[in-house]
Every structure is written in structure tokens, then in C-alpha cells.
Design a protein around this motif. Structure first.
Motif, PDB file in Angstrom:
ATOM      1  N   GLN A 442      48.349  56.312  59.082  1.00 16.22           N
ATOM      2  CA  GLN A 442      47.481  55.146  58.605  1.00 16.22           C
ATOM      3  C   GLN A 442      48.679  53.686  58.419  1.00 16.22           C
ATOM      4  OE1 GLN A 442      44.236  55.725  58.284  1.00 16.22           O
ATOM      5  NE2 GLN A 442      44.611  57.896  59.123  1.00 16.22           N
ATOM      6  N   ASN A 443      47.190  52.848  58.374  1.00 14.10           N
ATOM      7  CA  ASN A 443      48.130  51.488  57.707  1.00 14.10           C
ATOM      8  C   ASN A 443      47.988  51.492  56.810  1.00 14.10           C
ATOM      9  OD1 ASN A 443      47.631  50.706  60.954  1.00 14.10           O
ATOM     10  ND2 ASN A 443      45.543  49.756  60.238  1.00 14.10           N
ATOM     11  N   SER A 461      53.577  53.026  68.287  1.00 11.55           N
ATOM     12  CA  SER A 461      53.585  54.215  67.178  1.00 11.55           C
ATOM     13  C   SER A 461      54.670  54.937  67.512  1.00 11.55           C
ATOM     14  CB  SER A 461      52.305  54.446  67.995  1.00 11.55           C
ATOM     15  OG  SER A 461      50.920  55.598  66.613  1.00 11.55           O
ATOM     16  N   THR A 462      54.282  56.778  67.084  1.00  8.87           N
ATOM     17  CA  THR A 462      54.995  57.636  67.648  1.00  8.87           C
ATOM     18  C   THR A 462      54.135  58.623  68.236  1.00  8.87           C
ATOM     19  OG1 THR A 462      57.004  58.778  66.690  1.00  8.87           O
ATOM     20  CG2 THR A 462      55.142  58.028  65.186  1.00  8.87           C
ATOM     21  N   LEU A 463      54.147  59.768  68.332  1.00 11.58           N
ATOM     22  CA  LEU A 463      54.115  61.241  68.965  1.00 11.58           C
ATOM     23  C   LEU A 463      53.970  61.702  67.400  1.00 11.58           C
ATOM     24  CD1 LEU A 463      55.381  59.873  71.325  1.00 11.58           C
ATOM     25  CD2 LEU A 463      54.950  62.244  72.388  1.00 11.58           C
ATOM     26  N   ARG A 464      52.667  62.715  67.482  1.00  9.74           N
ATOM     27  CA  ARG A 464      51.974  64.160  66.468  1.00  9.74           C
ATOM     28  C   ARG A 464      53.115  64.743  66.974  1.00  9.74           C
ATOM     29  NH1 ARG A 464      49.272  68.283  66.038  1.00  9.74           N
ATOM     30  NH2 ARG A 464      48.402  67.944  68.642  1.00  9.74           N
ATOM     31  N   MET A 465      53.496  65.726  65.946  1.00 13.12           N
ATOM     32  CA  MET A 465      54.756  67.199  65.059  1.00 13.12           C
ATOM     33  C   MET A 465      53.618  68.209  65.427  1.00 13.12           C
ATOM     34  SD  MET A 465      57.676  64.136  65.613  1.00 13.12           S
ATOM     35  CE  MET A 465      58.961  66.526  65.405  1.00 13.12           C
ATOM     36  N   ALA A 466      54.578  68.719  66.527  1.00 10.08           N
ATOM     37  CA  ALA A 466      54.053  70.397  65.925  1.00 10.08           C
ATOM     38  C   ALA A 466      54.472  70.626  64.949  1.00 10.08           C
ATOM     39  CB  ALA A 466      54.531  71.103  66.971  1.00 10.08           C
ATOM     40  N   ALA A 467      54.193  71.694  63.942  1.00  8.30           N
ATOM     41  CA  ALA A 467      54.515  72.898  62.316  1.00  8.30           C
ATOM     42  C   ALA A 467      56.162  73.051  63.295  1.00  8.30           C
ATOM     43  CB  ALA A 467      53.717  73.807  62.775  1.00  8.30           C
ATOM     44  N   GLU A 468      56.453  73.186  64.524  1.00  6.64           N
ATOM     45  CA  GLU A 468      57.770  73.769  65.040  1.00  6.64           C
ATOM     46  C   GLU A 468      59.357  72.863  64.938  1.00  6.64           C
ATOM     47  OE1 GLU A 468      54.464  76.714  66.458  1.00  6.64           O
ATOM     48  OE2 GLU A 468      54.856  74.583  66.221  1.00  6.64           O
ATOM     49  N   GLY A 469      58.504  71.245  64.686  1.00  6.57           N
ATOM     50  CA  GLY A 469      59.094  70.416  64.877  1.00  6.57           C
ATOM     51  C   GLY A 469      59.918  69.655  66.297  1.00  6.57           C
ATOM     52  N   TYR A 470      59.250  70.007  67.311  1.00  5.21           N
ATOM     53  CA  TYR A 470      59.479  69.174  68.277  1.00  5.21           C
ATOM     54  C   TYR A 470      57.659  68.156  68.566  1.00  5.21           C
ATOM     55  CZ  TYR A 470      56.125  73.162  70.303  1.00  5.21           C
ATOM     56  OH  TYR A 470      55.421  74.167  70.235  1.00  5.21           O
ATOM     57  N   PRO A 471      58.067  66.618  69.111  1.00  4.14           N
ATOM     58  CA  PRO A 471      56.553  66.148  69.467  1.00  4.14           C
ATOM     59  C   PRO A 471      56.375  66.829  70.574  1.00  4.14           C
ATOM     60  CG  PRO A 471      59.018  65.384  69.648  1.00  4.14           C
ATOM     61  CD  PRO A 471      59.274  66.850  69.396  1.00  4.14           C
ATOM     62  N   VAL A 472      55.132  66.418  70.396  1.00  5.56           N
ATOM     63  CA  VAL A 472      53.528  67.055  70.968  1.00  5.56           C
ATOM     64  C   VAL A 472      52.526  65.902  72.143  1.00  5.56           C
ATOM     65  CG1 VAL A 472      50.999  68.311  70.707  1.00  5.56           C
ATOM     66  CG2 VAL A 472      53.612  68.782  70.055  1.00  5.56           C
ATOM     67  N   GLY A 509      66.939  61.504  57.479  1.00  6.58           N
ATOM     68  CA  GLY A 509      65.468  62.050  57.202  1.00  6.58           C
ATOM     69  C   GLY A 509      64.772  60.706  57.050  1.00  6.58           C
ATOM     70  N   LYS A 510      64.514  59.507  57.165  1.00  9.73           N
ATOM     71  CA  LYS A 510      63.450  59.115  57.652  1.00  9.73           C
ATOM     72  C   LYS A 510      63.126  59.296  58.566  1.00  9.73           C
ATOM     73  CE  LYS A 510      66.236  56.240  54.555  1.00  9.73           C
ATOM     74  NZ  LYS A 510      67.116  56.515  54.745  1.00  9.73           N
ATOM     75  N   LYS A 511      61.099  58.064  58.119  1.00  9.59           N
ATOM     76  CA  LYS A 511      60.235  58.427  58.487  1.00  9.59           C
ATOM     77  C   LYS A 511      59.317  57.783  59.217  1.00  9.59           C
ATOM     78  CE  LYS A 511      57.830  62.241  58.707  1.00  9.59           C
ATOM     79  NZ  LYS A 511      58.292  63.349  59.677  1.00  9.59           N
ATOM     80  N   PHE A 512      59.074  57.906  60.259  1.00  7.47           N
ATOM     81  CA  PHE A 512      58.144  56.689  61.394  1.00  7.47           C
ATOM     82  C   PHE A 512      56.210  56.719  60.899  1.00  7.47           C
ATOM     83  CE2 PHE A 512      56.574  54.884  64.222  1.00  7.47           C
ATOM     84  CZ  PHE A 512      57.992  53.801  65.023  1.00  7.47           C
ATOM     85  N   ASP A 513      56.788  55.948  59.944  1.00  6.37           N
ATOM     86  CA  ASP A 513      55.318  55.490  58.936  1.00  6.37           C
ATOM     87  C   ASP A 513      55.991  54.432  57.795  1.00  6.37           C
ATOM     88  OD1 ASP A 513      53.526  56.051  57.879  1.00  6.37           O
ATOM     89  OD2 ASP A 513      53.450  58.529  57.347  1.00  6.37           O
ATOM     90  N   TRP A 514      54.617  54.056  57.135  1.00  5.26           N
ATOM     91  CA  TRP A 514      54.978  52.042  57.205  1.00  5.26           C
ATOM     92  C   TRP A 514      55.132  53.143  55.225  1.00  5.26           C
ATOM     93  CZ3 TRP A 514      55.661  48.773  59.407  1.00  5.26           C
ATOM     94  CH2 TRP A 514      55.564  47.964  60.585  1.00  5.26           C
ATOM     95  N   LYS A 515      54.314  54.142  54.757  1.00  8.38           N
ATOM     96  CA  LYS A 515      54.254  54.735  53.525  1.00  8.38           C
ATOM     97  C   LYS A 515      54.882  56.061  53.130  1.00  8.38           C
ATOM     98  CE  LYS A 515      51.090  58.464  54.455  1.00  8.38           C
ATOM     99  NZ  LYS A 515      51.745  58.654  55.726  1.00  8.38           N
ATOM    100  N   ASP A 517      58.750  56.689  50.461  1.00  7.08           N
ATOM    101  CA  ASP A 517      59.701  57.015  49.706  1.00  7.08           C
ATOM    102  C   ASP A 517      60.682  56.448  50.961  1.00  7.08           C
ATOM    103  OD1 ASP A 517      60.026  59.406  49.880  1.00  7.08           O
ATOM    104  OD2 ASP A 517      60.767  59.317  47.312  1.00  7.08           O
ATOM    105  N   THR A 518      60.340  57.830  52.159  1.00  5.77           N
ATOM    106  CA  THR A 518      60.919  57.689  53.407  1.00  5.77           C
ATOM    107  C   THR A 518      60.582  56.938  54.787  1.00  5.77           C
ATOM    108  OG1 THR A 518      59.605  59.093  54.489  1.00  5.77           O
ATOM    109  CG2 THR A 518      61.496  60.432  52.923  1.00  5.77           C
ATOM    110  N   GLY A 519      59.803  55.941  53.915  1.00  5.51           N
ATOM    111  CA  GLY A 519      58.729  55.265  55.264  1.00  5.51           C
ATOM    112  C   GLY A 519      59.919  54.052  55.798  1.00  5.51           C
ATOM    113  N   PHE A 520      58.669  52.832  56.490  1.00  9.42           N
ATOM    114  CA  PHE A 520      59.209  51.864  57.045  1.00  9.42           C
ATOM    115  C   PHE A 520      59.731  50.393  55.825  1.00  9.42           C
ATOM    116  CE2 PHE A 520      59.114  52.771  61.574  1.00  9.42           C
ATOM    117  CZ  PHE A 520      60.072  53.154  61.871  1.00  9.42           C
ATOM    118  N   VAL A 521      58.097  50.702  54.622  1.00  8.57           N
ATOM    119  CA  VAL A 521      58.143  49.308  53.664  1.00  8.57           C
ATOM    120  C   VAL A 521      58.789  49.894  52.858  1.00  8.57           C
ATOM    121  CG1 VAL A 521      56.254  48.724  52.120  1.00  8.57           C
ATOM    122  CG2 VAL A 521      55.691  49.290  54.062  1.00  8.57           C
TER     123      VAL A 521
END
Length: 920
Positions: A442-443, A461-472, A509-515, A517-521
Motif C-alpha cells: 500500500q501507499n 512496483s514488485t511481484l507478489r510472492m508465493a508462500a513457498e518463497g518465489y515470485p508469482v 532482509g529488507k523488503k520492497f515496501d514503504w512501511k 522496519d524492513t521497508g524503504f521509509v
């Protein structure tokens, strides 16, 4: 003197030649990339005819007056200020024009060009290997699933379930299991026989792509933060192009085809594909790129990762980290300022960090909904769906919570469900339940509230991740075999982690997300976001000699300082001419120390931007967790940056505590952080992460030399010893309240040390006590209420609940339930109490939802007195022998301080945006 050259040959100028130069700092640019400009240039025609090719004659004949002369330089005493193209705009009596800098020329040349239209040189050959190096390789591979790659391509056949499906899709499943870049010996699967289809998609590394793009246009990167950062250099650009080429066996067959020219069917003999194999073929980089322009690619690279592009006069480029600028050493301009600083109104804006998602990917788009307008209903996240369904979790229609392990938002409300058998609806029902409304990404709104917004937008943006850990993905693909049809895709990035693996999480361990403690902001805008949201504009006049003007123009992005403050220049305006010194107007923003790096540091600054001395009488906290000091007349001292306050329920009351003896303020934040402020000399700050968790702090209390913190939705609590501010360590001790293990939403709200015991209250109505902080099997009360705060008077310990029930008051040494005044049959019922202040044996209660009054309990829970005040009571404080109350409106836009005088409140001064107050 001021001069102009073209290809190092001087143009003739008048002896009083001058012009206007304007330069903007790219640090503050989020929707454009531009360099300095030189305008209002006027040259004599005579003496410049040959070099400017008779400009007055050309002007008369041309349909467009502008003419460009490359290789122009504006020099001040031999030092270059602006380089680029001299653009002639008129030549009637004089040659008039301006100098367009090199970055402006680049923008003009590429502004309308799509990445797919650019020349990236000769085709390249794919080299298959298990691991790629972002420092030396142009691209990498990441295994991902895309069931829709061959959708709407080729002939249809009957699938395994009897439904029609593309033959290529069937073969893709057979050979690769629907995986792009399927694992194989030596790297990825790069071929398929007649019974299968494979897809190979090399993803260009972002920093390498930008470097190639600029080099092809005559610019060379000298410093590239995107390459230097261990995480950012692994970012690669996803696409849906298959570099494999088919080799087909053809059979001539006859077909009756409709002829649109004649309007009749016509027999034709065509080469039908009987069988195909798939193998590697050469490819061009532009085949792998999305259909966006260069400006959007560069701006998104800036905005997503908090960098900016600085184009130097010598056609070199630096990609600079904004965070490093704020932490860097300033250049001293003290002796050149010739006016007082003119102070503007401090900014207080919301920063909106936004995405552009790919509407062509059904796996993402059909599951994502923008929740911007519902963000005020988004409550604390939970770890799993089972936590969400807990009967103990408070819920109302419209509540939204993120389920962390699914990265999915659920909304609570009325929904219609259907039972289906063999495709037919058997029955329908309307239920109250949690329903998924959107996946994550989300924004994000920093410093959110009822205020102006400034958007920092990324087209990535990025891709959705499967529960198994690969992009979908579920997205139509591109291939040379179907080159007549281009399937569009938007720019999306993945982190490469080696061995054909990658996704929305970086190697660290950083995430492609804004929000989060692992996000970009949090990780990339930690200093920049609070600075941009609350910086103080200042401006002044300076007088620069040539070398200083040259330095500042060519290093405008750097932090500067003078005798009064540090600052970042936003814009320079100057009129250099024949004089050696140039008067320069500088618009800037004051740089105030920032603690988001979680290191102790002095944070000076008055609310009006001055450094005046202030004798504190009160400590205030606003709705965003910002601390400030207030004197007896209402003047305040604060900082434009501060730690986040917890988003847990009732955090404005439960997650703040102040110890007047040590002058330390404690604010519970998100992701397990406790922010500690030292207010004894200015404002200093450090943070202790008491638990590595995505949960927020639920309550804070400093009692008996211990700093105690509850963790939202957990029976866990944490504590560490209160210490001198400079001696805090990371020694955090854990505790767990036993009893109903696994009870969701337990949430410890408050602690208090009373008569030799540590007491604890929770939001599920339990009170426990312990002499050793174990709270193990020491439950002494369990009732159906939601406790918020505890407070001790001279003779009692009170625990307050938000329900419309009577207050619970513990006697001196309670040993069983009968020692509590809590029954409906005993004492008096009270309105909701969110916070309370002990005053001798009395308690001043702040009432939730009750305007214009507070309640005083005298000598026990049964004797009540109402005191009128203006607005909703939000805080209470003792300063010496006096008691003061802070009030505010529902939106915090207005507030006041009141002094209690018996049963009368006396107005003191305005105190806006206050949620808690203490005597200093």
C-alpha cells in the motif's frame, strides 16, 4: 568578469556584461531532474556573426527562432558556472538567449523517447550460470511462476481437466512447471524439445542499466550509490520477454480463409507448424525493458531509494544518497553572509510515498485495492489469520488489519457468502466476518494528519510472492515467435539473492515496501522523511568571491553552515557580472540534528526556528510522539524530528511516561522500539529495541528504577534498568505472563510498583503481581474489562478500564478478589477513564469521550467531583504544588492549558496538538 565561450572560443561581450543564474538543489527534486540555468543573456551582434552564423539573418527566415550552439560555457573569472547549449531566442539589435545546461539538453533529447526505442548497441548472447555478480554482470536470472505467459498465443487444445487451453501453456507446464527461468544443471533451463516449451528471461541489474543508458548519451557515472549499497545493487528489472527462439518443422497445408478485400472465402496454401524446439538466441537489451520514458525511470530510481542525480559541468554524473548528505560535514559560509536570516513558517506536511502497480498482471492486480481512503481504519497487524479470528480481539465494522504471514489486509464487516455444489449455489447467508480486501504494498503516509500532502512517487512496483518463497505473476508474455504483438508491462523490481533466487526481500532482509522496519521509509528515508516533513525555511543574502560562487554552484547539494546554523540550499539566484564579488540570494532549509539513526545526539531548535534560551515548566508530547518543552508563558522548544508513537489501541495514554527526577521521557513506538528522550539539556534521544517484532509497544511505565514495556497482542513484556542517559545498554530482560497461554490479544497495558509488589494490568481484565517481575501464577483479578492505566495514591492503587464501569481500587495489600472495589453492587460506576493523575489521596481522571470536564475521586472510588474545562481533557500534570490540565479538540487543531484551583479551572495559554503533559 563574466564571459561566454563556445567550443572554448570566446564570444564578444559588453564590458558590463551580466546575466541571471538560477540553480536548484536536486536534493529537493522529486518530480524533475534539472541543472542550473543562465538567462537574460544579451550579446552584441557585431563581432559574433561568424561564430553564431549570422543570427539576425537566420532569425528573419526561421519559422522557429531558437537556435542551439553546443559546447557553451558561462565563466566567472575563468571558473565555469553553467555549461551546455547556448540557445539564441532573438537577434534584433542584440543576440538574446540563455544557456541550457547539459542535463536539460539530455532531457530535451530523451524526453519523449521510450526505453524500447533507445539504441543499446549490438545484440548480446546469454551466458548460462548458477550465480550472477551485480558488480560485473549485466543481468541475472530469478525463478518465478507465470501460468499466463502463453495465454492467447497459439492454438487451443483440450487440457487435463477437459477445458480448452493453449497448447503452448500445456507444454510450458510439462517442461518447466510454469516456471520462468526454471532450475537446470549449470543454471536455468535453456532449451525444450518438441514436447515442451521453456522461458528464459534475463533481468537487467538496475544500476547497470542506468549506467549503460547514460553512457550511450555521453554521460559517465563517477559515483553510483545504487552500486555501492549492498542491497540496492542487487535490484533487477523484471520483464515478460522470452529470449529463446523456436526452430519449427513446417508442413504445407491448404486453408479456406476469408478475404477481406473480395469479401469471399479463398483457398490458400500456408506453412503450418508441425513441431517446434526452443533454444537460446541473441537478444537486445531494449527487448527487456518496459514501455516508459527515461525521465520516469530515473525519477523512480531517485524516489524509491532516496537518491538523486547530480550532473556535473564535465558530463560526469553522481548518484548520491540523500541520507549521506544530511549526515555529512558542512561547508562553512560564515564570513560571506551579509544579511540576517529571514525565517519562514515551519513546514508540517504529510509525505505520501506512492507506487504504480502493473495492471497487466492478474496475479497482483486482481488482489490489490488501494486503501488510502481507509487508512484511518487500519489497526494493528496480527501474525496469522487465527489471531485475527480471536474472540478477544476487539473489532468493529470497517476495521482493517494486516495478516503478516499472508501479507494481506482483512476488513471486518457484513458479507454475503454462498455454498456452491457442482457449480450451483445451494444457499446464501449474510455473515459478520473478516474478509480479505487487498494484498500489501500500500501507499505509505509519513507524518499523517489533517495537513497538506507532498507526494514522493515511484513508478516501480514488485511481484507478489508465493508462500513457498518465489515470485508469482499471471501475465501475457512476449516472444520472438509472436513479435507482431507486444504485451505491455510496467517496471517492477526484484532483489537478486543468487542461485536463481530472488523476490521482494533483499539479501540482508529488507523488503520492497514503504512501511515497516524492513521497508524503504524506515531504512532509506530515516533522516530525510522527518526533515522534509518538518523543516524550517530560511533565506539570506551572501556575497561570494569567484571561487566560492564556483564551489557553491557546483556543490549546491552539500550541507552548508554559517555561524548560526547548518542548512541545505534549496535555490540560488545571482547576477554575476564584471565585479569580482557577486550578491547571491539563498533560499534554504535549516538542518536540525536528527535522531532517526538511533544514536544519542543533541537536538536543538525552538518552535519558531530560533535558539533562544527557555526555562521549561512542562513536558508535552503531540499526537505523533514529538516531545517539546514549554515554559510558564507558553513558549516552547522542540525538534522537527522525533520517534514514532505506537499505533496500538490507547497508545496516546498508555505508551508515554516521564520521570521528572532524571528528566527522561519514554515513548513506546512500533516494531518493538522504545524511544528515550533526555530533556535535561536541550533534547537528546536514543532508542532501545526491546523485541525484534512487527508488533507495537502496548504500554510504558517507569517504576522502581525499571523501564517496563508491554508488547501488543502478546503475553510477553520486556524491561530494562533505568540508567543515566549516556549509559543505556541493550540489556533487555523478557517476561511472560502465564495462565491462558496463547491467548490472543492479551496485551499488557500498564505496570506499577506498589507496597513491595510489581503490578500489571491487561486489556483482557487481568491484574497480576510479583516481587521478582516473573508475574508467574500471581493472578489476583480477572474481570471482563479493558484496563488502560494504573495509578497509586497515598492509600490505594487504582486500575482504570475504558468500559462504562466503576473504577477498580485496590486496598493496601489485596490478597483475593474480595479486597477489590469492582462489583456493580459496591461503590459507584464511572465513565471511561483513559488516564489519571494522583494528587495526594485524590485522583484526577481524564474521561474518554466527555468534553468540558474531568472527574476527581476524593479519598476512594465513591466520592466524585466534576471540574469544567474547555475541550477534551488529554493530559494532567503536577508542577510544584499545582495541578494543570491539557485539553484539545478531537482533531487536535486547538488546545489549551488549565490550572486547577480547588474545583475551578483557570485558563493559562494555548497548547495545540497535545496528547500528554507532565511537570518538567
Amino acid at each position: 568578469m563574466l564571459s561566454i565561450t563556445i567550443d572554448n572560443k570566446p564570444l564578444l561581450t559588453d564590458k558590463n556584461f551580466s546575466c541571471r543564474i538560477t540553480a536548484k538543489n536536486p536534493f529537493f527534486m522529486f518530480d524533475e531532474i534539472r541543472g542550473p540555468l543562465a538567462t537574460d543573456i544579451s550579446l552584441p551582434v557585431e563581432g559574433n556573426r561568424q561564430q553564431l552564423k549570422n543570427p539576425n539573418q537566420v532569425t528573419k527566415r526561421a519559422t522557429q527562432n531558437d537556435r542551439h550552439f553546443a559546447g557553451a560555457k558561462l565563466l566567472h573569472f575563468g571558473l565555469p558556472l553553467v555549461t551546455g547549449d547556448f540557445v539564441v531566442t532573438g537577434a534584433k539589435g542584440s543576440v538574446d538567449g540563455w544557456i541550457q545546461n547539459n542535463v536539460g539538453k539530455l532531457g530535451e533529447e530523451l524526453r519523449e523517447k521510450n526505453l524500447t526505442e533507445l539504441d543499446f548497441g549490438a545484440d548480446q548472447n546469454f551466458v548460462n550460470k548458477t550465480t550472477f555478480d551485480p558488480d560485473s554482470d549485466e543481468w541475472c536470472t530469478i525463478r518465478l511462476m507465470n501460468r499466463g505467459f502463453w495465454k492467447d498465443k497459439g492454438r487451443m487444445v483440450e487440457g487435463a481437466d477437459g477445458a480448452d487451453v493453449e497448447e503452448l501453456t500445456n507444454k510450458f507446464e510439462a517442461a518447466a512447471g510454469f516456471f520462468v527461468n526454471q532450475n537446470d544443471t549449470g543454471g536455468v533451463l535453456t532449451s525444450a524439445d518438441t514436447n515442451g516449451v521453456a522461458v528464459v528471461s534475463p533481468f537487467p541489474f538496475l544500476h547497470r542499466l542506468i549506467d549503460t543508458l547514460l553512457r550511450k548519451n555521453g554521460f559517465y557515472i563517477s559515483d553510483n550509490f545504487l552500486k555501492l549499497d549492498a542491497d540496492l545493487k542487487t535490484l533487477c528489472l523484471y520483464h515478460n520477454y522470452n529470449i529463446l527462439k523456436d526452430t519449427s518443422t513446417l508442413e504445407e497445408q491448404g486453408f479456406n480463409l476469408f478475404n477481406f478485400y473480395t469479401g469471399a472465402f479463398q483457398f490458400q496454401e500456408l506453412n503450418a507448424i508441425a513441431a517446434s524446439t526452443w533454444d537460446l538466441a541473441a537478444f537486445n537489451i531494449h527487448d527487456l525493458l518496459p514501455g516508459i520514458d527515461v525521465k520516469k525511470l530515473l525519477l523512480s530510481s531517485q524516489n524509491n531509494f532516496n537518491t538523486f542525480f547530480w550532473f556535473n559541468n564535465n558530463r560526469t554524473v553522481q548518484i548520491i544518497d540523500r541520507e549521506a548528505v544530511l549526515k555529512g560535514d558542512p561547508f562553512d559560509l560564515s564570513k560571506y553572509r551579509v544579511s540576517e536570516w529571514r525565517v519562514g513558517e515551519r513546514k508540517d506536511v504529510t509525505l505520501k510515498f506512492s507506487w504504480e502497480h502493473d495492471n497487466n498482471d492478474s496475479a497482483f492486480n486482481e488482489l490489490w485495492e488501494e486503501l488510502d481512503d481507509k487508512r484511518h481504519k487500519i489497526l494493528d497487524s496480527v501474525n496469522s489469520y487465527s489471531d485475527l479470528k480471536s474472540v478477544l480481539l476487539p473489532k468493529e465494522e470497517g476495521d482493517i488489519r494486516l495478516v503478516i504471514n499472508e501479507n494481506t489486509y482483512y476488513e471486518y464487516g457484513w458479507f454475503t457468502i454462498s455454498e456452491v455444489t457442482n457449480g450451483a449455489v445451494d444457499s446464501e447467508a449474510v455473515v459478520k466476518a473478516w474478509k480479505p480486501v487487498s494484498i500489501g504494498l500500500q501507499n505509505y503516509f509519513f507524518n499523517d494528519g489533517d495537513k497538506d500532502q507532498e507526494e514522493i512517487k515511484s513508478s516501480f512496483s514488485t511481484l507478489r510472492m508465493a508462500a513457498e518463497g518465489y515470485p508469482v505473476a499471471y501475465q501475457n508474455g512476449n516472444s520472438k515467435a509472436f513479435s507482431s504483438v507486444r504485451e505491455e508491462f510496467s517496471p517492477r523490481l526484484l532483489f537478486y539473492k543468487g542461485n536463481n533466487n530472488g523476490g521482494d526481500e533483499s539479501p540482508s532482509g529488507k523488503k520492497f515496501d514503504w512501511k515497516g522496519d524492513t521497508g524503504f521509509v524506515y531504512n532509506r528515508y530515516r533522516l530525510t522523511a522527518p526533515f522534509l516533513a518538518g523543516c524550517l525555511p530560511i533565506e539570506a543574502d551572501f556575497r561570494f568571491p569567484p571561487r566560492i560562487l564556483h564551489y557553491v554552484m557546483n556543490n549546491i547539494y552539500q550541507k552548508m553552515k554559517d555561524s548560526e546554523c547548518e542548512f541545505l540550499i534549496e535555490q540560488i539566484d545571482a547576477d554575476p557580472g564584471p565585479e569580482e564579488e557577486t550578491l547571491v540570494q539563498i533560499q534554504a532549509y535549516k538542518v536540525e540534528d536528527n535522531f532517526w539513526a538511533f544514536n544519542p545526539g543533541v537536538v536543538p531548535g525552538g518552535g519558531d526556528g530560533t535558539e533562544q534560551s527557555l526555562i521549561p515548566k512542562f513536558v508535552g508530547v503531540n499526537r505523533y510522539g514529538k516531545p517539546y518543552l514549554v515554559d510558564e508563558t507558553g513558549n516552547f522548544k522542540t525538534t522537527s524530528v522525533f520517534g514514532d508513537i505506537s499505533t496500538a489501541d490507547y497508545a496516546h495514554h498508555c505508551c508515554i511516561d516521564y520521570d521528572a527526577a532524571s528528566k527522561q521521557l519514554f515513548v513506546g513506538g512500533n516494531y518493538g522500539y522504545v524511544h528515550i528522550y533526555d530533556l535535561s539539556n536541550g533534547i537528546r534521544m536514543q532508542s532501545v529495541r526491546v523485541m525484534a517484532t512487527s508488533e507495537s509497544i502496548s504500554g510504558i511505565r517507569v517504576t522502581n528504577g525499571k523501564v517496563m514495556a508491554g508488547i501488543n497482542n502478546q503475553r510477553t513484556y520486556k524491561w530494562f534498568n533505568q540508567d543515566d542517559f549516556d549509559n543505556y545498554s541493550a540489556a533487555v530482560i523478557s517476561g511472560v505472563v502465564n495462565g491462558n497461554n496463547g491467548q490472543v490479544g492479551y496485551t499488557i497495558r500498564d505496570f506499577e510498583y506498589y507496597n513491595g509488589y510489581y503490578y500489571m494490568c491487561s486489556k483482557v481484565g487481568e491484574i497480576t503481581r510479583s516481587t521478582d517481575l516473573l508475574f508467574d501464577n500471581n493472578e489476583i483479578l480477572d474481570i471482563d474489562v479493558d484496563f488502560t492505566r494504573m495509578v497509586q495514591t497515598d492509600s490505594r492503587l487504582y486500575a482504570f478500564a475504558v468500559e462504562d464501569r466503576q473504577v477498580t481500587a485496590l486496598k493496601t495489600d489485596p490478597t483475593n478478589w474480595s479486597d477489590f472495589d469492582y462489583s456493580n453492587d459496591v461503590g459507584t460506576r464511572h465513565p471511561q477513564t483513559l488516564e489519571a493523575l494522583a494528587n495526594g489521596d485524590d485522583v484526577i481522571c481524564l474521561l474518554d469521550g466527555y468534553t468540558n470536564s474531568v472527574m476527581i475521586l476524593t479519598g476512594g472510588p465513591t466520592t466524585q467531583t466534576r471540574i469544567g474545562i474547555g475541550g477534551y481533557a488529554v493530559g494532567a500534570a503536577k508542577a510544584g504544588a499545582d495541578v494543570f490540565l491539557a485539553s484539545g479538540s478531537l482533531n487536535y487543531s486547538s488546545g489549551y492549558l488549565w490550572k486547577l484551583n480547588g474545583v475551578v479551572s483557570e485558563y493559562q495559554f494555548p497548547l495545540p496538538d497535545c496528547i500528554s503533559i507532565y511537570g518538567y
